[in-house]
Scaffold this active site. Structure first.
Site, PDB file in Angstrom:
ATOM      1  N   PHE A 238       0.814  -1.216   0.000  1.00 41.98           N
ATOM      2  CA  PHE A 238       0.000   0.000   0.000  1.00 41.98           C
ATOM      3  C   PHE A 238       0.851   1.270   0.000  1.00 41.98           C
ATOM      4  O   PHE A 238       0.383   2.326  -0.390  1.00 41.98           O
ATOM      5  CB  PHE A 238      -0.935   0.012   1.227  1.00 41.98           C
ATOM      6  CG  PHE A 238      -0.270   0.457   2.505  1.00 41.98           C
ATOM      7  CD1 PHE A 238      -0.122   1.818   2.787  1.00 41.98           C
ATOM      8  CD2 PHE A 238       0.252  -0.451   3.408  1.00 41.98           C
ATOM      9  CE1 PHE A 238       0.520   2.238   3.954  1.00 41.98           C
ATOM     10  CE2 PHE A 238       0.885  -0.036   4.564  1.00 41.98           C
ATOM     11  CZ  PHE A 238       1.025   1.316   4.835  1.00 41.98           C
TER      12      PHE A 238
ATOM     13  N   LYS B 170      -1.131  -6.920  -9.185  1.00 41.80           N
ATOM     14  CA  LYS B 170      -2.101  -7.054  -8.077  1.00 41.80           C
ATOM     15  C   LYS B 170      -1.704  -5.994  -7.050  1.00 41.80           C
ATOM     16  O   LYS B 170      -0.823  -6.197  -6.229  1.00 41.80           O
ATOM     17  CB  LYS B 170      -1.988  -8.461  -7.488  1.00 41.80           C
ATOM     18  CG  LYS B 170      -3.237  -9.008  -6.823  1.00 41.80           C
ATOM     19  CD  LYS B 170      -3.784  -8.181  -5.687  1.00 41.80           C
ATOM     20  CE  LYS B 170      -3.021  -8.296  -4.391  1.00 41.80           C
ATOM     21  NZ  LYS B 170      -3.459  -7.291  -3.370  1.00 41.80           N
TER      22      LYS B 170
ATOM     23  N   GLU C 268      -5.032  -3.683  -1.847  1.00 42.85           N
ATOM     24  CA  GLU C 268      -6.466  -3.399  -1.829  1.00 42.85           C
ATOM     25  C   GLU C 268      -6.771  -2.127  -1.045  1.00 42.85           C
ATOM     26  O   GLU C 268      -7.896  -1.634  -1.074  1.00 42.85           O
ATOM     27  CB  GLU C 268      -7.244  -4.605  -1.273  1.00 42.85           C
ATOM     28  CG  GLU C 268      -6.853  -5.066   0.126  1.00 42.85           C
ATOM     29  CD  GLU C 268      -5.659  -6.036   0.161  1.00 42.85           C
ATOM     30  OE1 GLU C 268      -4.654  -5.789  -0.534  1.00 42.85           O
ATOM     31  OE2 GLU C 268      -5.734  -7.023   0.917  1.00 42.85           O
TER      32      GLU C 268
ATOM     33  N   SER D 285       5.388  -6.902   3.417  1.00 44.15           N
ATOM     34  CA  SER D 285       5.978  -7.195   4.719  1.00 44.15           C
ATOM     35  C   SER D 285       6.785  -8.497   4.646  1.00 44.15           C
ATOM     36  O   SER D 285       6.555  -9.342   3.773  1.00 44.15           O
ATOM     37  CB  SER D 285       4.865  -7.314   5.754  1.00 44.15           C
ATOM     38  OG  SER D 285       3.965  -8.321   5.349  1.00 44.15           O
TER      39      SER D 285
ATOM     40  N   CYS E  16       9.545   1.915   3.406  1.00 41.70           N
ATOM     41  CA  CYS E  16      10.472   0.827   3.742  1.00 41.70           C
ATOM     42  C   CYS E  16      11.872   1.369   3.950  1.00 41.70           C
ATOM     43  O   CYS E  16      12.726   0.675   4.478  1.00 41.70           O
ATOM     44  CB  CYS E  16      10.469  -0.221   2.645  1.00 41.70           C
ATOM     45  SG  CYS E  16      11.184   0.392   1.132  1.00 41.70           S
TER      46      CYS E  16
ATOM     47  N   GLU F  95       9.084  -3.805  13.067  1.00 43.23           N
ATOM     48  CA  GLU F  95       8.866  -2.740  12.081  1.00 43.23           C
ATOM     49  C   GLU F  95       7.520  -2.106  12.422  1.00 43.23           C
ATOM     50  O   GLU F  95       6.471  -2.719  12.220  1.00 43.23           O
ATOM     51  CB  GLU F  95       8.839  -3.313  10.668  1.00 43.23           C
ATOM     52  CG  GLU F  95       8.625  -2.230   9.622  1.00 43.23           C
ATOM     53  CD  GLU F  95       8.474  -2.753   8.203  1.00 43.23           C
ATOM     54  OE1 GLU F  95       7.864  -3.816   8.006  1.00 43.23           O
ATOM     55  OE2 GLU F  95       8.965  -2.067   7.281  1.00 43.23           O
TER      56      GLU F  95
HETATM   57  P1  NAD Z   1       1.573  -6.548   3.038  1.00 42.02           P
HETATM   58  O1  NAD Z   1       2.603  -7.619   3.150  1.00 42.02           O
HETATM   59  O2  NAD Z   1       0.447  -6.561   4.010  1.00 42.02           O
HETATM   60  O3  NAD Z   1       0.889  -6.584   1.574  1.00 42.02           O
HETATM   61  C1  NAD Z   1       1.659  -6.610   0.402  1.00 42.02           C
HETATM   62  C2  NAD Z   1       0.863  -7.309  -0.696  1.00 42.02           C
HETATM   63  O4  NAD Z   1       0.600  -8.666  -0.291  1.00 42.02           O
HETATM   64  C3  NAD Z   1      -0.501  -6.665  -0.946  1.00 42.02           C
HETATM   65  O5  NAD Z   1      -0.752  -6.659  -2.330  1.00 42.02           O
HETATM   66  C4  NAD Z   1      -1.467  -7.589  -0.204  1.00 42.02           C
HETATM   67  O6  NAD Z   1      -2.734  -7.632  -0.794  1.00 42.02           O
HETATM   68  C5  NAD Z   1      -0.792  -8.936  -0.297  1.00 42.02           C
HETATM   69  N1  NAD Z   1      -1.069  -9.795   0.860  1.00 42.02           N
HETATM   70  C6  NAD Z   1      -1.383  -9.402   2.120  1.00 42.02           C
HETATM   71  N2  NAD Z   1      -1.574 -10.472   2.911  1.00 42.02           N
HETATM   72  C7  NAD Z   1      -1.379 -11.562   2.148  1.00 42.02           C
HETATM   73  C8  NAD Z   1      -1.423 -12.972   2.390  1.00 42.02           C
HETATM   74  N3  NAD Z   1      -1.705 -13.458   3.597  1.00 42.02           N
HETATM   75  N4  NAD Z   1      -1.141 -13.810   1.374  1.00 42.02           N
HETATM   76  C9  NAD Z   1      -0.837 -13.327   0.158  1.00 42.02           C
HETATM   77  N5  NAD Z   1      -0.796 -12.010  -0.139  1.00 42.02           N
HETATM   78  C10 NAD Z   1      -1.048 -11.133   0.840  1.00 42.02           C
HETATM   79  O7  NAD Z   1       2.357  -5.159   3.069  1.00 42.02           O
HETATM   80  P2  NAD Z   1       1.748  -3.704   3.143  1.00 42.02           P
HETATM   81  O8  NAD Z   1       1.234  -3.479   4.525  1.00 42.02           O
HETATM   82  O9  NAD Z   1       0.861  -3.440   1.989  1.00 42.02           O
HETATM   83  O10 NAD Z   1       3.068  -2.820   2.908  1.00 42.02           O
HETATM   84  C11 NAD Z   1       3.950  -2.468   3.931  1.00 42.02           C
HETATM   85  C12 NAD Z   1       5.114  -3.420   4.007  1.00 42.02           C
HETATM   86  O11 NAD Z   1       5.808  -3.451   2.767  1.00 42.02           O
HETATM   87  C13 NAD Z   1       6.154  -2.987   5.037  1.00 42.02           C
HETATM   88  O12 NAD Z   1       6.609  -4.134   5.711  1.00 42.02           O
HETATM   89  C14 NAD Z   1       7.259  -2.378   4.188  1.00 42.02           C
HETATM   90  O13 NAD Z   1       8.540  -2.392   4.762  1.00 42.02           O
HETATM   91  C15 NAD Z   1       7.197  -3.255   2.985  1.00 42.02           C
HETATM   92  N6  NAD Z   1       7.814  -2.597   1.847  1.00 42.02           N
HETATM   93  C16 NAD Z   1       9.045  -3.026   1.479  1.00 42.02           C
HETATM   94  C17 NAD Z   1       9.696  -2.411   0.430  1.00 42.02           C
HETATM   95  C18 NAD Z   1      11.068  -2.858   0.011  1.00 42.02           C
HETATM   96  O14 NAD Z   1      11.536  -2.374  -0.984  1.00 42.02           O
HETATM   97  N7  NAD Z   1      11.709  -3.754   0.716  1.00 42.02           N
HETATM   98  C19 NAD Z   1       9.071  -1.346  -0.253  1.00 42.02           C
HETATM   99  C20 NAD Z   1       7.803  -0.951   0.143  1.00 42.02           C
HETATM  100  C21 NAD Z   1       7.183  -1.586   1.199  1.00 42.02           C
END
Ligand code: NAD
Length: 495
Positions: A148, A172, A175, A225, A280, A380
């Protein structure tokens, strides 16, 4: 009510009745419902990408590049629209949203050079009358699953190069802020990209799992994450796919005693509280070395209390958190830090935000005397919470960073070139800033962390991105004439 639909084969498609609310985080108001894909809808998106692949793969580099340039021009002209969409669904302030689009645009500009980036090599007469050349070819349909916090930039880390290299894409998005992806899909259409090459599939775990296990998806780029990144990496890998899965972070900034403390305090504020800490690459732990800590904390606290928190459309410095649930989680960490005995210097839980309604605000929060066993240090938080950890020496600071399970970004503030050079060499982190608090690499370098911040071998964009979205082929050729006859069962040797 606005319904945010999938974009498949160049058009919005009807979907089943599973939906999730999309909220304006600055007001707390629900602004739309995003559809959540079923397995059948996911399969339809992959089928569109598969059908479009052969013609796109065989489209000339000249034509592909023209479309990329057209997309770049449209994006550059209309990026204010995209920034406003990001602010309305993510909450980050408008300037920051525009910055995100601009950093994504840099990858589009890099991808415009695809004819050069994808060039193979040629060796004439490698053996007598035998020539060898190499080519890099597209993979097929690829999936991009994004978080997000950067609804435009993170997808743009991947799709410009994927498309430029001749692949087709199913993205994808999160959401929580899905509209940016649809906006970019329509822009691609306007730029002349044929239907089926860029598809947007909205959804949750059902859509992600369908993509990770679909035999026609050849590669997966994931950002999110750490637990989900690990899951995506393992599942996609077990299904035979190429995968890069970028995970979470805990980024440290070291301030050495010789640093300019005003500049270091400015940097800590910008990197700790920009985008409400939902980056991040945010700095969440500041390692103050030696006896500078009291003065540095005083300087940071003074700046933190001057930050205007509120609606990103009102010219504030810092916006809300993305959801009410996330706001409560961040506030819970502040409670836990206090209970664990850290010194709460600035408390963001009771901020009076400049906004209408019930936005999801937490103001800048500063803790001092944090120890590495407290949850505000180990986890985090992904919010505007900066923890100062006092250390005695550079060596102790380095050891703290290197023993942390994450390794995304880090920074050192010093005027000592030797110390900075040593840090660059010794720190086990993928992206390092020297007097630069948020060292996000340019598009022509690659973005990615180490350890639990990235699963897979390849970082995003730059030449590693080109490598990820293509596979190599080496061709050995000889144009036969009668002198090449004769039977020889030995292993080919060069002469
Ligand atoms: P998230 O892991 O909750 O979601 C990421 C994606 O995975 C979304 O599209 C979501 O719909 C999907 N998802 C969520 N739960 C899932 C599941 N159980 N099974 C399969 N898919 C699932 O992350 P977020 O809250 O949207 O974003 C924040 C996180 O992203 C933080 O941890 C941040 O550090 C990380 N991030 C990392 C970088 C990097 O370059 N390393 C860059 C941006 C964000």
């Amino acid at each position: 009510m606005n319904t945010i639909k999938h974009w498949i084969n160049g058009t919005h498609v009807p979907a089943g009745d599973r939906t999730a609310p999309v909220t304006n985080p600055a007001t707390g108001k629900v602004t739309g419902q995003v559809v959540l894909a079923s397995v059948a809808e996911s399969n339809a998106a992959v089928a569109a990408a598969k059908a479009a692949f052969p013609a796109w793969r065989d489209t000339s580099l000249a034509r592909r590049t023209q479309i990329l340039f057209a997309f770049r021009e449209l994006l550059n002209t209309r990026k204010d629209e995209l920034a406003a969409i990001i602010t309305s669904e993510h909450g980050k302030v408008l300037d920051d949203a525009l910055g995100e689009v601009t950093r994504g645009q840099e990858v589009v500009e890099f991808a415009c050079g695809i004819p050069h980036l994808i060039k193979g090599s040629f060796t004439a007469n490698a053996s007598t009358n035998v020539d060898v050349h190499s080519v890099r070819q597209a993979l097929g349909p690829v999936a991009i699953i994004s978080p997000f916090n950067f609804p435009a930039m993170v997808p743009m880390w991947f799709f410009p190069l994927a498309i430029a290299a001749g692949n087709t894409v199913v993205i994808k998005p999160s959401e929580k802020d899905p509209t940016a992806a649809n906006w970019m899909a329509e822009l691609w259409k306007e730029a002349g990209l044929p239907d089926g090459i860029f598809n947007v599939l909205h959804g949750d775990k059902v859509a992600v799992d369908a993509l990770l296990t679909h035999p026609d998806i050849k590669a997966v780029s994931f950002v999110g994450s750490t637990p989900i990144a690990k899951y995506v990496y393992e599942t996609a890998n077990a299904n035979g796919k190429r995968v890069q899965a970028l995970g979470g972070a805990k980024n440290h900034m070291i301030v050495l005693p010789d640093a300019d403390l005003d500049l270091a305090a400015d940097a800590a504020i910008n990197a700790g509280f920009g985008s409400a800490g939902e980056r991040c690459m945010a700095i969440s732990a500041l390692l103050a070395v030696g006896d500078i800590a009291d003065e540095l904390v005083r300087k940071i606290a003074g700046r933190a209390t001057s930050i205007r928190t509120g609606d990103g459309l009102r010219g504030c410095d810092m916006g809300p958190l993305v959801t009410a649930q996330h706001r409560d989680k961040v506030a819970g960490y502040i409670d836990a830090g206090e209970a664990a005995g850290a010194t709460l210097v600035v408390d963001g839980r009771t901020i009076a935000a400049d906004a209408e309604g019930e936005g999801f605000f937490v103001g800048p929060t500063l803790f001092d005397n944090v120890t590495t066993d407290m949850s505000i240090y180990t986890d985090e938080i992904f919010g505007p919470v900066l923890s100062v950890v006092r250390v005695d020496s550079y060596d102790q600071a380095l050891e703290t960073i290197n023993s942390n399970p994450y390794g995304n970004g880090t920074a050192i503030f010093t005027n000592d070139g030797g110390a900075a050079r040593r840090f660059e060499n010794e720190v086990e982190v993928g992206m390092v800033g020297i007097n630069v608090p948020v060292p996000v690499p340019m598009a022509y370098y690659s973005f990615g962390g180490w350890k639990n911040s990235l699963f897979g071998d390849t970082h995003a964009h730059g030449t590693e991105g080109v490598g990820f979205f293509t596979r190599g082929k080496a061709v050995t050729s000889r144009w036969l004439d009668p002198s090449h006859g004769g039977i020889n069962l030995g292993f080919p040797q060069n002469a």
